[in-house]
Write a protein that holds these residues in place. Structure first.
Motif, mmCIF file in Angstrom:
data_model
loop_
_atom_site.group_PDB
_atom_site.id
_atom_site.type_symbol
_atom_site.label_atom_id
_atom_site.label_comp_id
_atom_site.label_asym_id
_atom_site.label_seq_id
_atom_site.Cartn_x
_atom_site.Cartn_y
_atom_site.Cartn_z
ATOM 1 N N ARG A 124 10.306 18.684 -55.570
ATOM 2 C CA ARG A 124 9.834 17.810 -54.499
ATOM 3 C C ARG A 124 9.142 16.574 -55.065
ATOM 4 N N GLY A 125 8.325 16.763 -56.102
ATOM 5 C CA GLY A 125 7.668 15.626 -56.728
ATOM 6 C C GLY A 125 8.666 14.652 -57.333
ATOM 7 N N MET A 126 9.726 15.182 -57.933
ATOM 8 C CA MET A 126 10.763 14.325 -58.517
ATOM 9 C C MET A 126 11.494 13.538 -57.438
ATOM 10 N N VAL A 127 11.753 14.178 -56.299
ATOM 11 C CA VAL A 127 12.436 13.489 -55.204
ATOM 12 C C VAL A 127 11.555 12.370 -54.644
ATOM 13 N N LEU A 128 10.274 12.658 -54.446
ATOM 14 C CA LEU A 128 9.372 11.658 -53.888
ATOM 15 C C LEU A 128 9.249 10.443 -54.806
ATOM 16 N N THR A 129 9.040 10.699 -56.085
ATOM 17 C CA THR A 129 8.826 9.585 -57.005
ATOM 18 C C THR A 129 10.123 8.868 -57.368
ATOM 19 N N SER A 130 11.261 9.429 -56.972
ATOM 20 C CA SER A 130 12.542 8.750 -57.161
ATOM 21 C C SER A 130 12.913 7.898 -55.952
ATOM 22 N N SER A 131 12.096 7.963 -54.907
ATOM 23 C CA SER A 131 12.370 7.199 -53.694
ATOM 24 C C SER A 131 11.964 5.742 -53.895
ATOM 25 N N ASP A 132 12.933 4.834 -53.870
ATOM 26 C CA ASP A 132 12.647 3.413 -54.097
ATOM 27 C C ASP A 132 11.713 2.848 -53.038
ATOM 28 N N TRP A 133 11.973 3.172 -51.769
ATOM 29 C CA TRP A 133 11.159 2.575 -50.711
ATOM 30 C C TRP A 133 9.723 3.101 -50.742
ATOM 31 N N LEU A 134 9.537 4.370 -51.143
ATOM 32 C CA LEU A 134 8.187 4.915 -51.228
ATOM 33 C C LEU A 134 7.432 4.263 -52.389
ATOM 34 N N ARG A 135 8.130 4.071 -53.523
ATOM 35 C CA ARG A 135 7.505 3.385 -54.652
ATOM 36 C C ARG A 135 7.143 1.946 -54.292
ATOM 37 N N GLU A 136 8.011 1.269 -53.558
ATOM 38 C CA GLU A 136 7.732 -0.106 -53.143
ATOM 39 C C GLU A 136 6.523 -0.165 -52.210
ATOM 40 N N ALA A 137 6.403 0.817 -51.313
ATOM 41 C CA ALA A 137 5.244 0.862 -50.423
ATOM 42 C C ALA A 137 3.968 1.097 -51.224
ATOM 43 N N HIS A 138 4.048 1.959 -52.230
ATOM 44 C CA HIS A 138 2.913 2.244 -53.106
ATOM 45 C C HIS A 138 2.496 1.002 -53.882
ATOM 46 N N ASN A 139 3.483 0.263 -54.399
ATOM 47 C CA ASN A 139 3.203 -0.890 -55.253
ATOM 48 C C ASN A 139 2.856 -2.154 -54.478
ATOM 49 N N ALA A 140 3.042 -2.134 -53.154
ATOM 50 C CA ALA A 140 2.904 -3.357 -52.362
ATOM 51 C C ALA A 140 1.531 -4.005 -52.493
ATOM 52 N N LEU A 141 0.495 -3.192 -52.744
ATOM 53 C CA LEU A 141 -0.858 -3.739 -52.824
ATOM 54 C C LEU A 141 -1.420 -3.667 -54.233
ATOM 55 N N SER A 142 -0.531 -3.541 -55.213
ATOM 56 C CA SER A 142 -0.956 -3.597 -56.608
ATOM 57 C C SER A 142 -0.863 -5.035 -57.083
ATOM 58 N N PRO A 143 -1.807 -5.501 -57.885
ATOM 59 C CA PRO A 143 -1.771 -6.886 -58.365
ATOM 60 C C PRO A 143 -0.495 -7.162 -59.141
ATOM 61 N N PRO A 144 0.097 -8.357 -58.980
ATOM 62 C CA PRO A 144 1.296 -8.713 -59.759
ATOM 63 C C PRO A 144 0.998 -8.641 -61.249
#
Length: 322
Positions: A124-144
């Motif tokens: 399950r952890g591998m599936v979640l962290t392989s999700s592009d859209w979930l990673r993009e949502a996570h990274n959206a508020l990280s500094p460039p």
């Protein structure tokens, strides 16, 4: 962070209620997150109902045995392992919202959670962290990250690592969800009377905080709870319709406070998204034109050398970000 973790694409996340609330919004989840500075009933009163506590602490390595409670290898709910560094904030959120019955959520998140049904925690952890859209949502508020420090000969050590875990109720017990542990940890049953699960969670969290040196600031606590705005707006409309202006005035103040908080979060999040490379370039050009760039550069090099020496003297350990 190792090279492999950089390639994974998951970036560091701040322990900030505005960041978590924006993440939940992007997932289609109608909950918000607030900082907690105390677990006393008065501090929690206006946040009820609280669904979970998100605990951030300095990570110094995992023990094979939990500090309290017992592993539940047969846990029937949602639990995912953290399989890449820097993903622990979103994994903590997923382990929380995946165990709230009937919680509304966006279509993508619903499909993702349904797809992982029946999987073991590692898969399950591998599936979640392989999700592009979930990673993009996570990274959206990280500094460039437009500036690389590679090639500068800096020591291959990282800052202190911090880790997010969750405490919440499930099947009349308080559970701890830590993506770096092999199973959820059951801290025992709680009484349905009084404060319910919160009273039991308070005992568990306070016992954990007590293991830190007095005055230590190496942890923080966030509350995951219902969004109060719709409730306050409905209550205000009822009071105004009933002509109860005095009571309505109190709600107007609370609504104003909540809206001001959301405006502050939005402003801070816009700053997090902003790329400051242009500003830095303009400042460097201005320093060069004024003849002060060379002196500033030498001073920066001196400061960096001093920091490296202090780090060596302290004997900082190599530690990956979690």
């Amino acid at each position: 962070m190792s090279e492999g973790d950089e390639q994974s694409g998951w970036q560091l996340t701040e322990s900030d209620p505005g960041v978590f609330t924006e993440l939940l919004k992007s997932l289609g989840v109608p909950l918000v997150v607030d900082d907690l500075y105390s677990l006393d009933p008065a501090s929690l009163a206006e946040l009820q109902p609280v669904h979970a506590f998100i605990f951030l602490f300095k990570w110094v390595g995992s023990s094979s045995e939990p500090a309290g409670g017992n592993y539940d290898p047969d846990f029937p709910g949602f639990f995912a392992h953290q399989v890449v560094n820097n993903a622990c904030a979103t994994l903590a959120v997923m382990n929380a919202i995946g165990n709230i019955p009937g919680l509304p959520m966006g279509a993508q998140l619903t499909d993702l959670i349904n797809f992982t049904t029946g999987m073991d925690a590692q898969t399950r952890g591998m599936v979640l962290t392989s999700s592009d859209w979930l990673r993009e949502a996570h990274n959206a508020l990280s500094p460039p990250s437009a500036i690389s420090l590679d090639g500068l000969g800096l020591p291959k050590t990282s800052e202190d690592a911090y880790h997010f875990i969750v405490y919440m109720p499930y099947m009349s017990c308080v559970y701890e969800f830590d993506g770096l542990k092999h199973s959820p940890i059951n801290h025992g049953a709680y009484s349905e009377s009084g404060e319910g699960w919160v009273a039991k969670a308070r005992e568990v969290i306070e016992a954990r905080i007590a293991t830190y040196p007095a005055g230590a600031l190496e942890f923080s606590l966030l509350a995951l709870h219902e969004d109060p705005l719709p409730i306050l707006q409905a209550q205000l409309a009822e009071l105004q319709a009933a002509g109860m202006q005095s009571e309505a005035a109190d709600l107007v103040v609370r609504l104003s406070t909540e809206n001001s908080k959301r405006e502050r979060w939005a402003f801070e999040n816009s700053l997090r998204r902003h790329n400051y490379v242009g500003l830095v370039h303009a400042l460097l050009v201005a320093l060069a034109k004024s003849g002060r760039l060379e002196a500033a550069t030498e001073n920066a090099k001196k400061t960096m050398r001093e920091r490296v020496e202090r780090s060596k003297e302290k004997g900082d350990n190599n530690m990956d970000e979690t």
